[in-house]
Design a protein around this motif. Sequence first.
Motif, PDB file in Angstrom:
ATOM      1  N   ARG A 155       0.922  -1.154   0.006  1.00 48.42           N
ATOM      2  CA  ARG A 155      -0.108   0.123  -0.118  1.00 48.42           C
ATOM      3  C   ARG A 155       0.914   1.322   0.056  1.00 48.42           C
ATOM      4  NH1 ARG A 155      -4.207  -1.630  -2.233  1.00 48.42           N
ATOM      5  NH2 ARG A 155      -5.992  -2.118  -0.869  1.00 48.42           N
ATOM      6  N   VAL A 156       2.256   1.092  -0.012  1.00 47.90           N
ATOM      7  CA  VAL A 156       3.018   2.341  -0.133  1.00 47.90           C
ATOM      8  C   VAL A 156       3.654   2.310  -1.338  1.00 47.90           C
ATOM      9  CG1 VAL A 156       4.954   3.379   0.758  1.00 47.90           C
ATOM     10  CG2 VAL A 156       3.229   2.060   2.431  1.00 47.90           C
ATOM     11  N   VAL A 157       3.514   3.547  -2.345  1.00 49.94           N
ATOM     12  CA  VAL A 157       4.188   3.573  -3.529  1.00 49.94           C
ATOM     13  C   VAL A 157       4.995   4.785  -3.694  1.00 49.94           C
ATOM     14  CG1 VAL A 157       3.634   3.445  -6.075  1.00 49.94           C
ATOM     15  CG2 VAL A 157       2.208   2.292  -4.437  1.00 49.94           C
ATOM     16  N   GLU A 158       6.195   4.634  -3.687  1.00 46.31           N
ATOM     17  CA  GLU A 158       7.029   5.882  -4.060  1.00 46.31           C
ATOM     18  C   GLU A 158       6.714   6.329  -5.267  1.00 46.31           C
ATOM     19  OE1 GLU A 158      11.910   6.785  -4.302  1.00 46.31           O
ATOM     20  OE2 GLU A 158      11.120   5.095  -3.192  1.00 46.31           O
ATOM     21  N   ALA A 159       6.704   7.729  -5.479  1.00 45.01           N
ATOM     22  CA  ALA A 159       6.469   8.689  -6.399  1.00 45.01           C
ATOM     23  C   ALA A 159       7.609   9.948  -6.462  1.00 45.01           C
ATOM     24  CB  ALA A 159       5.053   9.288  -6.648  1.00 45.01           C
ATOM     25  N   GLY A 160       7.234  10.767  -7.333  1.00 45.26           N
ATOM     26  CA  GLY A 160       8.272  11.798  -7.425  1.00 45.26           C
ATOM     27  C   GLY A 160       7.857  13.262  -7.115  1.00 45.26           C
ATOM     28  N   TYR A 161       6.699  13.365  -6.340  1.00 43.53           N
ATOM     29  CA  TYR A 161       6.426  14.684  -6.111  1.00 43.53           C
ATOM     30  C   TYR A 161       5.818  15.526  -7.277  1.00 43.53           C
ATOM     31  CZ  TYR A 161       8.033  15.092  -0.963  1.00 43.53           C
ATOM     32  OH  TYR A 161       8.151  14.885   0.333  1.00 43.53           O
ATOM     33  N   THR A 162       5.327  14.965  -8.446  1.00 45.60           N
ATOM     34  CA  THR A 162       5.169  15.465  -9.592  1.00 45.60           C
ATOM     35  C   THR A 162       3.617  14.771 -10.123  1.00 45.60           C
ATOM     36  OG1 THR A 162       5.858  13.871 -11.040  1.00 45.60           O
ATOM     37  CG2 THR A 162       7.333  15.660 -10.519  1.00 45.60           C
ATOM     38  N   PHE A 163       2.812  15.844 -10.680  1.00 47.83           N
ATOM     39  CA  PHE A 163       1.487  15.146 -10.937  1.00 47.83           C
ATOM     40  C   PHE A 163       1.770  13.917 -11.934  1.00 47.83           C
ATOM     41  CE2 PHE A 163      -1.371  15.113 -14.655  1.00 47.83           C
ATOM     42  CZ  PHE A 163      -2.611  14.969 -13.712  1.00 47.83           C
ATOM     43  N   GLU A 164       2.707  13.756 -12.944  1.00 46.47           N
ATOM     44  CA  GLU A 164       2.706  12.768 -13.543  1.00 46.47           C
ATOM     45  C   GLU A 164       3.117  11.506 -12.766  1.00 46.47           C
ATOM     46  OE1 GLU A 164       3.300  16.090 -15.868  1.00 46.47           O
ATOM     47  OE2 GLU A 164       4.234  15.361 -14.145  1.00 46.47           O
ATOM     48  N   SER A 165       3.867  11.524 -11.702  1.00 41.91           N
ATOM     49  CA  SER A 165       4.231  10.380 -10.860  1.00 41.91           C
ATOM     50  C   SER A 165       3.188   9.822 -10.065  1.00 41.91           C
ATOM     51  CB  SER A 165       5.626  10.809 -10.098  1.00 41.91           C
ATOM     52  OG  SER A 165       5.218  11.648  -9.130  1.00 41.91           O
ATOM     53  N   GLY A 166       2.102  10.804  -9.772  1.00 39.18           N
ATOM     54  CA  GLY A 166       1.203  10.704  -8.945  1.00 39.18           C
ATOM     55  C   GLY A 166       0.056   9.803  -9.805  1.00 39.18           C
ATOM     56  N   VAL A 167       0.052  10.056 -11.027  1.00 34.64           N
ATOM     57  CA  VAL A 167      -0.791   9.391 -12.027  1.00 34.64           C
ATOM     58  C   VAL A 167      -0.228   7.943 -12.032  1.00 34.64           C
ATOM     59  CG1 VAL A 167      -1.356   9.021 -14.487  1.00 34.64           C
ATOM     60  CG2 VAL A 167      -1.613  11.174 -13.487  1.00 34.64           C
ATOM     61  N   ALA A 168       0.986   7.736 -12.208  1.00 41.30           N
ATOM     62  CA  ALA A 168       1.533   6.113 -12.332  1.00 41.30           C
ATOM     63  C   ALA A 168       1.113   5.621 -10.993  1.00 41.30           C
ATOM     64  CB  ALA A 168       2.861   6.493 -12.526  1.00 41.30           C
ATOM     65  N   ALA A 169       1.483   6.130  -9.768  1.00 38.30           N
ATOM     66  CA  ALA A 169       1.234   5.534  -8.546  1.00 38.30           C
ATOM     67  C   ALA A 169      -0.005   5.388  -8.399  1.00 38.30           C
ATOM     68  CB  ALA A 169       1.888   6.628  -7.664  1.00 38.30           C
ATOM     69  N   ALA A 170      -1.171   6.025  -8.690  1.00 36.91           N
ATOM     70  CA  ALA A 170      -2.356   5.792  -8.744  1.00 36.91           C
ATOM     71  C   ALA A 170      -2.858   4.467  -9.380  1.00 36.91           C
ATOM     72  CB  ALA A 170      -3.442   6.943  -8.987  1.00 36.91           C
ATOM     73  N   GLU A 171      -2.287   4.580 -10.649  1.00 35.39           N
ATOM     74  CA  GLU A 171      -2.665   3.295 -11.480  1.00 35.39           C
ATOM     75  C   GLU A 171      -2.424   2.197 -10.914  1.00 35.39           C
ATOM     76  OE1 GLU A 171      -0.713   4.660 -15.154  1.00 35.39           O
ATOM     77  OE2 GLU A 171      -2.473   5.638 -15.879  1.00 35.39           O
ATOM     78  N   LYS A 172      -1.147   2.075  -9.905  1.00 31.90           N
ATOM     79  CA  LYS A 172      -0.833   0.747  -9.546  1.00 31.90           C
ATOM     80  C   LYS A 172      -1.892   0.388  -8.210  1.00 31.90           C
ATOM     81  CE  LYS A 172       4.086   1.464 -10.216  1.00 31.90           C
ATOM     82  NZ  LYS A 172       5.393   1.759  -9.373  1.00 31.90           N
ATOM     83  N   LEU A 173      -2.286   1.512  -7.395  1.00 32.36           N
ATOM     84  CA  LEU A 173      -3.158   1.316  -6.308  1.00 32.36           C
ATOM     85  C   LEU A 173      -4.496   0.870  -6.712  1.00 32.36           C
ATOM     86  CD1 LEU A 173      -1.584   4.095  -4.118  1.00 32.36           C
ATOM     87  CD2 LEU A 173      -1.411   1.529  -3.755  1.00 32.36           C
ATOM     88  N   LEU A 174      -5.113   1.795  -7.747  1.00 28.69           N
ATOM     89  CA  LEU A 174      -6.621   1.684  -8.025  1.00 28.69           C
ATOM     90  C   LEU A 174      -7.000   0.590  -9.100  1.00 28.69           C
ATOM     91  CD1 LEU A 174      -7.213   5.421  -8.197  1.00 28.69           C
ATOM     92  CD2 LEU A 174      -7.510   3.949  -6.344  1.00 28.69           C
ATOM     93  N   PHE A 175      -6.113   0.063  -9.765  1.00 26.03           N
ATOM     94  CA  PHE A 175      -6.347  -0.918 -10.657  1.00 26.03           C
ATOM     95  C   PHE A 175      -5.948  -2.449 -10.157  1.00 26.03           C
ATOM     96  CE2 PHE A 175      -5.966   2.799 -14.198  1.00 26.03           C
ATOM     97  CZ  PHE A 175      -7.204   3.027 -13.800  1.00 26.03           C
ATOM     98  N   GLY A 176      -5.708  -2.620  -8.951  1.00 25.69           N
ATOM     99  CA  GLY A 176      -5.298  -3.989  -8.113  1.00 25.69           C
ATOM    100  C   GLY A 176      -6.523  -4.740  -8.097  1.00 25.69           C
ATOM    101  N   LYS A 177      -6.336  -5.833  -7.197  1.00 23.83           N
ATOM    102  CA  LYS A 177      -7.482  -6.770  -7.257  1.00 23.83           C
ATOM    103  C   LYS A 177      -8.393  -5.949  -5.875  1.00 23.83           C
ATOM    104  CE  LYS A 177      -5.190 -10.990  -8.028  1.00 23.83           C
ATOM    105  NZ  LYS A 177      -4.674 -12.370  -7.301  1.00 23.83           N
ATOM    106  N   GLN A 178      -7.981  -5.349  -5.160  1.00 19.87           N
ATOM    107  CA  GLN A 178      -8.855  -4.491  -4.151  1.00 19.87           C
ATOM    108  C   GLN A 178      -8.071  -3.343  -3.783  1.00 19.87           C
ATOM    109  OE1 GLN A 178      -8.925  -6.563  -0.462  1.00 19.87           O
ATOM    110  NE2 GLN A 178     -10.417  -4.884   0.393  1.00 19.87           N
ATOM    111  N   ARG A 179      -8.819  -2.262  -4.326  1.00 19.62           N
ATOM    112  CA  ARG A 179      -8.368  -0.976  -4.110  1.00 19.62           C
ATOM    113  C   ARG A 179      -8.725  -0.383  -2.721  1.00 19.62           C
ATOM    114  NH1 ARG A 179     -13.114   0.624  -7.399  1.00 19.62           N
ATOM    115  NH2 ARG A 179     -14.700   1.922  -6.299  1.00 19.62           N
ATOM    116  N   PRO A 180      -7.707   0.382  -2.357  1.00 23.15           N
ATOM    117  CA  PRO A 180      -8.068   1.092  -0.989  1.00 23.15           C
ATOM    118  C   PRO A 180      -9.136   1.946  -0.817  1.00 23.15           C
ATOM    119  CG  PRO A 180      -6.346   2.084  -2.098  1.00 23.15           C
ATOM    120  CD  PRO A 180      -6.630   1.137  -2.910  1.00 23.15           C
TER     121      PRO A 180
END
Length: 273
Positions: A155-180
Amino acid sequence: LIGMVYDNPTAQYIVNMQYGALDALRDTPFELVVHPCDSRSPGYIEGVRRFVQQQKLHGVMLVPRASEDQALADMLADIDCRYTRIASVAMDEPARMVVTHDRNGAAEVADYLLGLGHTDIALITGPAAYRSAIERTQGFIEAMASKGVQVPKARVVEAGYTFESGVAAAEKLLFGKQRPTAIFCGNDEMAAGVFKVAMRAGINIPRQLSVVGFDDSPLASRLWPSLTSVRRHTRDTGRIAAAMLIQPEAAVALSAASIRPHLIIRDSAQPPE
């Protein structure tokens, strides 16, 4: 001249820091000059040395992440250049530090989301090289643990303090088997990235997903729904850091006014369904 040295990807944060410094220098003989740098570049400390010596600076404000580099602070001390450091924890003597207490702000987010009834909370962090990211992550996870809730590594995803990195991190978290049911983002730019992914996926914020940011930048109130975020008084921080350089006799007293963050509650979080 007062210099401001920074290595930070968040443009609004840097602008607000400059405004604060200019507030302190208004009606004084001092002017502000800025020096962006890349702290990952092997020659960046030498570049800051040249900047200080060529401009004949009275002093330098060090803004995260540059402020977190002890080698840079040591270089400035070696050439007898005044400096102040802005950081989430004390890293120098009080007369040179403005502490922003990021850990406290993150802990307040954990308490707030737990109070709403969330237990499956994900965390999108800033880069591990940034002390602010470490403090916010640890502050959040420790506050959760103190209430008996563990945050799994998945449930912990490292990103880069940028909008684009937030998009990439959210895709990992929200498209999994069970989203938070909730996501805490290490800054507002990354939170905006979560908003984009949620909208694209048809996930309603806050009914199906609560989101909290950090910084309380102007972006927070412009998003829809408006973003609950930790306010950290960036302009005041810049003002204090600059004032410490031009009022050395008051530096310790000014540093004692370290800025403490607090949560601004808006519309992006509610109890889970």
